[in-house]
Design a protein around this motif. Structure first.
Motif, PDB file in Angstrom:
ATOM      1  N   PRO A 135      66.890 -22.985 107.059  1.00 13.99           N
ATOM      2  CA  PRO A 135      66.942 -23.412 105.656  1.00 13.99           C
ATOM      3  C   PRO A 135      65.595 -23.566 104.947  1.00 13.99           C
ATOM      4  N   PRO A 193      64.947 -20.418 102.287  1.00 12.44           N
ATOM      5  CA  PRO A 193      65.894 -20.503 101.160  1.00 12.44           C
ATOM      6  C   PRO A 193      65.719 -21.783 100.352  1.00 12.44           C
ATOM      7  N   LEU A 206      70.504 -19.295 110.870  1.00 12.71           N
ATOM      8  CA  LEU A 206      70.404 -20.190 109.730  1.00 12.71           C
ATOM      9  C   LEU A 206      69.105 -20.993 109.794  1.00 12.71           C
ATOM     10  N   LEU A 247      64.961 -22.020  96.393  1.00  6.22           N
ATOM     11  CA  LEU A 247      65.781 -22.836  95.515  1.00  6.22           C
ATOM     12  C   LEU A 247      64.910 -23.734  94.636  1.00  6.22           C
ATOM     13  N   PRO A 261      69.795 -21.228  92.916  1.00  5.49           N
ATOM     14  CA  PRO A 261      70.734 -21.143  94.031  1.00  5.49           C
ATOM     15  C   PRO A 261      71.070 -19.698  94.418  1.00  5.49           C
ATOM     16  N   ALA A 262      71.099 -18.796  93.444  1.00 11.91           N
ATOM     17  CA  ALA A 262      71.365 -17.383  93.766  1.00 11.91           C
ATOM     18  C   ALA A 262      70.237 -16.807  94.624  1.00 11.91           C
ATOM     19  N   ALA A 299      68.228 -18.528  96.588  1.00 12.77           N
ATOM     20  CA  ALA A 299      68.321 -19.168  97.905  1.00 12.77           C
ATOM     21  C   ALA A 299      69.446 -18.537  98.717  1.00 12.77           C
ATOM     22  N   GLY A 300      70.568 -18.276  98.084  1.00 14.88           N
ATOM     23  CA  GLY A 300      71.685 -17.626  98.776  1.00 14.88           C
ATOM     24  C   GLY A 300      71.327 -16.234  99.252  1.00 14.88           C
ATOM     25  N   ALA A 301      70.593 -15.486  98.418  1.00 12.51           N
ATOM     26  CA  ALA A 301      70.170 -14.144  98.815  1.00 12.51           C
ATOM     27  C   ALA A 301      69.227 -14.209 100.013  1.00 12.51           C
ATOM     28  N   LEU A 348      69.083 -16.557 102.273  1.00 13.26           N
ATOM     29  CA  LEU A 348      69.888 -16.974 103.416  1.00 13.26           C
ATOM     30  C   LEU A 348      70.673 -15.787 103.969  1.00 13.26           C
ATOM     31  N   ALA A 349      71.256 -14.976 103.076  1.00 15.10           N
ATOM     32  CA  ALA A 349      71.999 -13.789 103.509  1.00 15.10           C
ATOM     33  C   ALA A 349      71.081 -12.795 104.208  1.00 15.10           C
TER      34      ALA A 349
END
Length: 156
Positions: A43, A46, A41, A50, A24-25, A27-29, A31-32
């Motif tokens: 998906p 990301p 956005l 993930l 998840p980290a 994927a979050g990176a 996405l950011a």
């Protein structure tokens, strides 16, 4: 007072499932990065990060939990998938000190791995039939203490 023979006296799981939080980290990176680059956005990438990062880490953590876990009970010492009866352990060698390498450090490591796993420290064991082996653990001093106590209780 009788102590159950299957009671764990020492345990190390080998690896933590917390490593899966890297999926998840990642994927979050991603996405950011997409949002800060002005792509909005999206998906797909990301989501791939993930799934791939979490999947590969899950395989590695599961393997580590199988092959580098340690469990000591009153009757057995399990290193990875190899189990040694405590009745086979005659003595626990003292820790290595000084520049001279003790003979037990070249002995076979218990478990199916070719040597002491990275991040762990070997503990010299004298086994029955004049054999020598190495137990290992991250918290090696605690394992050494428990092994020594159990062997001294059994062998005068």
């Amino acid at each position: 007072m009788t102590v159950p023979t299957d009671e764990r006296l020492f345990y190390e799981p080998g690896a933590s499932w917390a490593w899966l939080l890297a999926g998840p980290a990642a994927a979050g990176a991603m996405l950011a990065i997409q949002i800060s680059a002005g792509y909005g956005l999206q998906p797909l990438v990301p989501g791939l990060f993930l799934v791939l990062v979490s999947g590969f880490l899950a395989i590695q953590v599961k393997a580590a939990r199988i092959h580098t876990s340690v469990e000591l009970t009153r009757d057995t010492l399990r290193q990875g998938v190899e189990t040694t009866r405590l009745a086979e352990i005659v003595a626990v060698y003292p820790p290595a000190t000084g520049s001279e390498v003790p003979k037990w450090q070249s002995a076979r490591a218990l478990g199916e791995l070719t040597g002491v796993p990275r991040g762990r420290t070997g503990i010299g064991l004298k086994l029955s039939n004049n054999r020598t082996a190495q137990a290992w653990a991250r918290r090696h001093m605690k394992l050494r203490e428990e092994l020594t106590r159990l062997v001294e209780e059994r062998v005068p």
